[in-house]
Scaffold this active site. Structure first.
Site, PDB file in Angstrom:
ATOM      1  N   GLU A  78     114.813  20.726  65.908  1.00  0.00           N
ATOM      2  CA  GLU A  78     113.789  19.898  66.535  1.00  0.00           C
ATOM      3  C   GLU A  78     112.610  20.728  67.037  1.00  0.00           C
ATOM      4  O   GLU A  78     111.867  20.308  67.914  1.00  0.00           O
ATOM      5  CB  GLU A  78     114.423  19.074  67.657  1.00  0.00           C
ATOM      6  N   HIS A  97     114.649  19.291  76.019  1.00  0.00           N
ATOM      7  CA  HIS A  97     115.246  18.133  75.344  1.00  0.00           C
ATOM      8  C   HIS A  97     116.751  18.186  75.542  1.00  0.00           C
ATOM      9  O   HIS A  97     117.383  19.209  75.260  1.00  0.00           O
ATOM     10  CB  HIS A  97     114.906  18.162  73.847  1.00  0.00           C
ATOM     11  N   HIS A  99     120.685  15.781  75.603  1.00  0.00           N
ATOM     12  CA  HIS A  99     121.438  14.581  75.245  1.00  0.00           C
ATOM     13  C   HIS A  99     122.237  14.146  76.473  1.00  0.00           C
ATOM     14  O   HIS A  99     123.408  13.792  76.368  1.00  0.00           O
ATOM     15  CB  HIS A  99     122.376  14.863  74.078  1.00  0.00           C
ATOM     16  N   TYR A 124     110.783   9.686  93.658  1.00  0.00           N
ATOM     17  CA  TYR A 124     110.786  10.953  92.926  1.00  0.00           C
ATOM     18  C   TYR A 124     110.752  10.732  91.415  1.00  0.00           C
ATOM     19  O   TYR A 124     110.167  11.528  90.686  1.00  0.00           O
ATOM     20  CB  TYR A 124     111.980  11.815  93.343  1.00  0.00           C
ATOM     21  N   HIS A 164     119.587   8.816  71.184  1.00  0.00           N
ATOM     22  CA  HIS A 164     119.490  10.277  71.114  1.00  0.00           C
ATOM     23  C   HIS A 164     119.394  10.878  72.514  1.00  0.00           C
ATOM     24  O   HIS A 164     120.384  11.382  73.032  1.00  0.00           O
ATOM     25  CB  HIS A 164     118.272  10.641  70.247  1.00  0.00           C
TER      26      HIS A 164
END
Length: 214
Positions: A78, A97, A99, A124, A164
């Site tokens: 990615e 990134h 999961h 927040y 994802h």
């Protein structure tokens, strides 16, 4: 913030952040990837197939702003997604990134608003994430996601990839990591509160706290 001038220190920062995210259960197995922008304009990324719990400083990959591999091990599949964020957001110097479980769960729900996948349940979250577009499903490593991600990242520093997980850019690695952790906790709250009447921040309250544009 400026891009990271010291590559050695940047490698230490990436690995330290990776370890922290992994040991606290925000990623698992060989999922998730991190990157930083160096002062020479290149990107330093975690490599493909690596675990954020075990990756070492000497194992990081380097690409250019097109995601092309320059040196080191082969980068995460990615890498193109990281490059798209950096091109779209000149002030971004880090991308994370994951999961993470609860954010990934939200990305699998039917009926999620594609313009904003999570309500602003806390101040927040409104400060660190703002709005969270949900991008349509693409298989991991599918480069056809790149132009859509780049267009969306011009106006949003956080995205949720359907089925994802989340991607967040920040001026620093610390800020990107804090934001993605805030996103995960808000996703957890959102799932815990399903079936209950909630009182999220009003649009006006959220707008006051919204993160700055790129």
């Amino acid at each position: 913030m400026t891009p990271y001038p010291d590559e050695s220190a940047a490698r230490t920062l990436v690995v330290r952040t990776a370890r922290s995210l992994f040991t606290r259960g925000l990623t698992h197995g060989s999922t998730g990837n991190l990157s930083v922008r160096l002062a020479d304009g290149t990107l330093l990324l975690t490599p493909t197939g690596s675990s954020l719990g075990t990756v070492e400083e000497g194992e990081l990959s380097r690409t250019d702003l097109r995601g092309e591999h320059l040196d080191g091990p082969r980068p995460t599949k990615e890498a193109f997604l990281h490059a798209a964020f950096y091109r779209a957001r000149p002030a971004a110097n880090a991308v994370v990134h994951l999961h993470s479980t609860h954010a990934a769960a939200v990305s699998c729900l039917d009926g999620v608003d594609p313009a904003n996948a999570l309500p602003p349940l806390t101040a927040y979250y409104a400060m660190r994430v703002g709005t969270l577009p949900l991008l349509p499903y693409h298989a991991p490593g599918d480069g056809s996601l790149e132009p859509l991600a780049e267009r969306t990242a011009r106006t949003h520093h956080a995205l949720l990839l359907a089925n994802h997980g989340p991607v967040i850019a920040g001026p620093s690695m610390e800020q990107a990591a804090d934001a993605i952790e805030e996103l995960e906790e808000t996703a957890k709250l959102h799932l815990l509160l399903r079936g209950h009447t909630t009182r999220p921040l009003t649009p006006e309250q959220a707008a006051v706290l919204a993160p700055p544009s790129p």
